[in-house]
Motif scaffolding. Structure first.
Motif, PDB file in Angstrom:
ATOM      1  N   ASN B  46      40.881  38.622  41.457  1.00 30.55           N
ATOM      2  CA  ASN B  46      39.651  38.735  40.685  1.00 30.55           C
ATOM      3  C   ASN B  46      38.479  38.965  41.639  1.00 30.55           C
ATOM      4  O   ASN B  46      38.270  38.225  42.594  1.00 30.55           O
ATOM      5  N   GLN B  47      37.721  40.030  41.331  1.00 29.41           N
ATOM      6  CA  GLN B  47      36.572  40.313  42.223  1.00 29.41           C
ATOM      7  C   GLN B  47      35.632  39.122  42.330  1.00 29.41           C
ATOM      8  O   GLN B  47      34.976  38.937  43.341  1.00 29.41           O
ATOM      9  N   GLY B  48      35.555  38.354  41.238  1.00 28.02           N
ATOM     10  CA  GLY B  48      34.670  37.194  41.281  1.00 28.02           C
ATOM     11  C   GLY B  48      35.090  36.162  42.303  1.00 28.02           C
ATOM     12  O   GLY B  48      34.274  35.363  42.758  1.00 28.02           O
ATOM     13  N   TYR B  51      34.968  38.367  46.640  1.00 27.22           N
ATOM     14  CA  TYR B  51      33.775  38.514  47.490  1.00 27.22           C
ATOM     15  C   TYR B  51      33.187  37.190  47.944  1.00 27.22           C
ATOM     16  O   TYR B  51      32.812  37.050  49.099  1.00 27.22           O
ATOM     17  N   PRO B  52      33.114  36.212  47.041  1.00 22.79           N
ATOM     18  CA  PRO B  52      32.687  34.906  47.566  1.00 22.79           C
ATOM     19  C   PRO B  52      33.572  34.423  48.705  1.00 22.79           C
ATOM     20  O   PRO B  52      33.078  33.894  49.702  1.00 22.79           O
TER      21      PRO B  52
END
Lengths: 887, 110
Positions: B46-48, B51-52
């Protein structure tokens, strides 16, 4: 990019970092879109799918940003920027708060630094807590009453041999010596006459060479000396070859010049027993001496390992009881006493310093109260804004954090300014200090104090800055959004609280002002007090002739010639000699005997009194009035026909209702000659303002040989006496180039010195009182303005119903007066109860002095009215329509 | 991955990212594609979470970033494993092995 750089970048360039995140996420979106395209989707579908999968760039941006550990710092930096903008929007409040904080922190820190440096800082010796000072005392049962008196050698040896509590003890005394060796004019310096054990007690190692050792001492000590650092630098240029040099010391009490070899130099900062001591010589101490009546030195000692002061003290007390039994002639009511060395060095200054500390604590309290009041008002003003934000969904934490940041900024600004004030204040204090506060060399801004004060004020700021936030964020926003005014109990409660704070402020301010007022009256009493002689245009020049150069007869001749020649200097009205100037001496140790009276238990004398040796024409020169009988005739005072004069204080104490003229008195032991009293003169305060001690006068010619070489030349000039000093030096140089003027003082300087301590305290108290009053006025102003703001609606209604501006103004003024009045009453009551503590400092002023209290009362009421007037006037100017319209 | 799975596997995600970058530098999208590839489509990051995680790892100093040009000629941020990252990867790998062995033991117990 390295980690520190990452952090820095996040802090300093947050927008650039945000942009990068956005670009990175957009890139991802782009790649995903491309992938969908390659998989055969139509362009819009490809993009839409990518975006759906992605979920929204904004949200991810937030999340990504949230995950960064620098987030907290970035937020903090943002909060700070916002807080700064906010505070700049209400400059009045911000400036007032910062200034109040600065005053509180600055004043407290400066004073406490001085107090801490003088009272709390340990002495500059090894393990200074173990050092004690020993001297003797005379209780009334001994026939005398001296709380402090020197010690004699039999007492020294007896104690040294018998005590098990002390690791070592030493004998310490000082004398003036004339120094010709080295560079510079002949100089008279203070020298320490000490037992070599002093260096063992203090344990300070020498800088060069060695200290005095046991072998140097004894009944016939070695001719050696140790120099102080200052002397070494000043007269010997810091040359290390000084060790081994032989120098001559001109001493009054020894017939031969003391030809000594320099064996060592001490490091800078060492000058026991006092700041002026420049060199040390072994004190002759003979264990075989048994006469216990002579006392001429004090002692310093070091406690043995593991022995407490209480133990040593108890041992000494027990020993004294023993001595009273063994030597009933000498030790009934007379013995040795010890106290910690630090107490001895600062003891006299302690009450004054503690008083100042107490006052400054009050100022701090007032400052804190003011800050609290200001912050409460501000919190009130922003209630609505906070409520709106909460209603719109702002987090409690966020709001708290913002308020916290504002409070912190204020505290930091106030603290920084306060530190500056403190630094300046300490320097100012050191510059104007009275000169008799001990140990000021080591005073500087004290870290402990700074931390404490800053902490106290910070606490207040945070507490009262956050209180509104904590209350608001818990309350229902609806309350605040509706019409506030006095209908809400919370507002009323806050107003009551602020009123309470202001009353407390005023009360504290009153305390300070009363204290300052009492001190001012006391000071004025000191100033105008008649010292018993004419003080205008007097100069005192001190001389000390070495015995090697002058026999007693030669000394007399020298001084006679000195008086003759200086009387002829231009501008000189008259000249004479005196052995010590009035108002300067703090020594009340003289004893004498009146023939026919019973002797005291411990000495062959009955009575105490100061002894003054007066040159020809001294009484006329100084303007001391003759009350009865006659003055000395010129040339009188030869040993075959000794005469004396007594002053009114002596006459009143020892011959009440009788005529002292014709009585015979004697100074010294049974073999000394008796002198006939030939007259009574007016009393002179020799020992400081307000002190009247019986004084006896003898002609200068009758001075005992051991003291005759030391005199003060007294000159009265037509105008300012200071320029005469050069002339006197010239006369001395012409008479004998080897001699030096040991020191000069004008009467003005002596008076200033004796008044220095009270003036110092008064100035400081005055400053504190003013600051407290100003802060109190600000407080009253604030509270009335606050009341007006809260009651705008009510005022509008009153005006609309016909109340005149004057009536409204009067109503608010009355409120201000009531507050001031209550504060005043409380303050005065507290003063009555508490100013007893000032009693020790007051001279001929009662602690419940009515005029002072009345004046203070009127003054404070005036201040209160003035402070309330401005906001009251504004209330009167309120436009009823505006007021009713404002929610 | 659903959100629940993402929460459970945050620590594991770090491990996967480190391993992926150990095989060569990538930009963010590249890492997500590689993970999907290597797991044979079983894991889709999940991109969410990705990146974090990438930013977190960068701030910890286990991966380093550089701006460069990607395959489609756009500016992109490329990540690579650092030496400390390699050490961390080895440590986490060992931890993972022990953890999964322990779970396996429990599951096999009678």
């Amino acid at each position: 990019m390295s980690r520190p750089r990452l952090w820095l970048r996040a802090l300093l360039r947050p927008r650039a970092v945000e942009r990068e995140i956005r670009e990175e996420l957009l890139h991802h979106l782009e790649m995903e879109t491309q992938k969908n395209l390659r998989a055969g989707m139509a362009p819009e579908d490809a993009r839409r799918k990518a975006m759906v999968d992605f979920g929204g760039v904004e949200r991810f941006q937030e999340q990504t940003r949230d995950a960064r550990p620098t987030r907290m710092l970035e937020d903090a930096a943002k909060d700070v920027r916002l807080a700064v903008r906010r505070l700049a929007q209400s400059p009045g409040f911000s400036v007032l708060t910062v200034v109040t904080l600065a005053l509180g922190i600055g004043a407290t820190t400066a004073i406490f630094s001085v107090v801490s440096g003088v009272l709390l800082e340990p002495l500059p010796y090894d393990e200074p807590g173990n050092l004690v000072y020993i001297d003797s005392y005379f209780l009334p049962e001994s026939g005398f009453d001296f709380s402090e008196y020197p010690v004699g050698s039999p007492e020294y040896f007896d104690y040294r041999n018998a005590s098990r509590s002390m690791e070592e003890v030493a004998a310490v005394s000082t004398e003036a010596v004339t120094l010709t060796a080295g560079e510079g004019d002949p100089e008279v310096v203070r020298a320490g006459w000490v037992s070599p054990s002093m260096f063992t007690v203090l344990r300070t190692p020498p800088l060069l060479g060695r200290t005095l050792v046991e072998a140097d001492g004894g009944p016939q000590p070695q001719a050696v000396t140790v120099l102080s650092f200052d002397l070494w630098q000043r007269r010997f240029g810091g040359d290390s070859t000084v060790v081994g040099q032989v120098i001559d010391l001109g001493v009054e009490v020894s017939e031969e010049p003391l030809r000594t070899e320099v064996v060592g130099v001490m490091p800078p900062g060492f000058s026991h027993p006092g700041p002026g001591v420049q060199l040390w010589v072994p004190l002759p101490l003979d264990p075989a001496r048994t006469w216990r009546g002579g006392h001429w030195f004090t002692m310093v000692g070091r406690l043995a390992d593991g022995v407490s002061f209480e133990d040593a003290d108890a041992e000494m007390k027990a020993m004294m009881e023993q001595w009273a039994v063994t030597y009933p002639d000498h030790h009934v009511g007379h013995g040795l006493a010890m106290k910690p060395l630090l107490d001895h060095e600062v003891g006299e200054a302690r009450p004054a310093l503690l008083l100042l500390l107490g006052s400054v604590a009050f100022v701090l309290l007032v400052a804190c109260a003011n800050v609290a009041s200001l912050l409460l008002a501000r919190g009130e003003a922003r209630r609505r804004e906070v409520a709106v934000r909460i209603a719109l969904g702002a987090g409690r934490m966020r709001i708290l954090r913002e308020l916290l940041t504002e409070s912190l900024l204020l505290s930091l600004a106030g603290g920084a300014l306060g530190l500056l004030l403190a630094w300046g204040g300490v320097h100012l204090l050191l510059a104007v200090q009275p000169g008799n506060l001990p140990r000021l060399e080591g005073v500087g801004i004290d870290g402990r104090v700074l931390a404490f004060t800053a902490g106290a004020v910070l606490l207040t700021t945070l507490l009262f800055g956050l209180m509104p936030a904590l209350k608001e964020s818990g309350s229902r926003p609806g309350d605040a959004l509706r019409d506030s005014s006095l209908r809400t109990t919370a507002s009323r409660a806050r107003l009551r609280f602020r009123r309470g704070i202001v009353v407390a402020e005023v009360a504290l301010g009153v305390l300070l002002v009363v204290g300052a007022g009492l001190m001012a009256r006391s000071f004025r009493n000191l100033l105008v007090e008649d010292p018993g002689f004419q003080t205008a245009n007097l100069l005192f020049a001190r001389f000390s002739l070495p015995a090697a150069d002058y026999s007693p007869e030669e000394s007399l001749a020298f001084y006679d010639r000195l008086v003759r020649e200086t009387a002829g200097l231009p501008g000189v009205v008259g000249a004479s000699l005196i052995d010590r100037p009035p108002l300067l001496w703090e020594d009340q140790n003289g004893r004498f005997h009146i023939e026919g009276r019973p002797v005291a238990a411990t000495a062959p004398s009955c009575c105490v009194g100061s002894l003054v040796f007066a040159g020809d024409g001294l009484f006329e020169l100084l303007g001391i009035p003759l009350v009865r009988g006659r003055l000395f005739l010129p040339g009188e005072g030869r040993p075959d026909a000794p005469v004396a004069l007594v002053d009114e204080a002596a006459a009143a104490r020892y011959w009440p209702g009788q005529d002292p003229i014709g009585q015979r008195i004697r100074v010294g032991d049974e073999n000394s000659p008796h002198a006939a009293v030939v007259g009574v003169v007016g009393a002179v305060t020799y020992d400081g303002p307000g002190v009247e001690f019986p004084t006896l006068y003898f002609p200068q010619r009758a001075t005992p040989h051991f003291a005759i070489r030391s005199q003060y030349l007294v000159l009265r000039s037509a105008g300012d006496p200071a320029p005469l000093v050069e002339g006197v030096r010239g006369v001395v140089r012409a008479m004998d180039s080897r001699q030096a003027v040991a020191g000069t003082l004008t009467m003005k300087e002596i008076q200033a010195r004796s008044l220095a301590r009270p003036r110092f305290i008064l100035t400081l108290l005055g400053v504190f009182a003013t600051v407290a009053l100003v802060l109190g006025a600000i407080g009253i102003y604030g509270v009335i303005a606050y009341a007006v703001a809260l009651r705008v609606g009510e005022i509008g209604i009153r005006r609309a119903l016909g109340a005149k501006g004057g009536e409204v103004q009067g109503m608010l003024l009355k409120e201000g007066m009531v507050l001031t009045g209550i504060g005043l009453a409380l303050g005065l009551a507290a003063s009555l109860a508490g100013t007893r503590v000032l009693a020790g400092f007051l001279h001929e002023v009662g602690a419940t002095d009515l005029p002072t209290y009345a004046l203070v009362g009127i003054g404070v009421l005036v201040v209160g009215v003035t402070a309330a007037w401005l906001p009251a006037r504004r209330a009167a100017a309120v436009d009823p329509l505006e007021a009713l319209r404002t929610p | 991955m659903t959100d629940r799975q993402a929460d459970l596997l945050q620590g594991t995600l770090d491990l996967l990212i480190l391993k992926t970058l150990a095989l060569g530098p990538h930009h963010g999208w590249g890492v997500s594609q590689r993970i999907q590839q290597m797991s044979r489509d079983a894991l889709q990051v999940n991109q969410g979470s990705l990146y974090p995680a990438l930013h977190r790892l960068e701030h910890k100093g286990w991966i380093a970033a550089e701006w460069g040009t990607s395959e489609n000629n756009r500016k992109a941020k490329f990540y690579r494993l650092t030496k400390r990252g390699q050490a961390q990867l080895d440590a986490e790998r060992e931890q993972w092995d022990r953890f999964s062995a322990a779970v396996a033991l429990i599951l096999e117990a009678e």
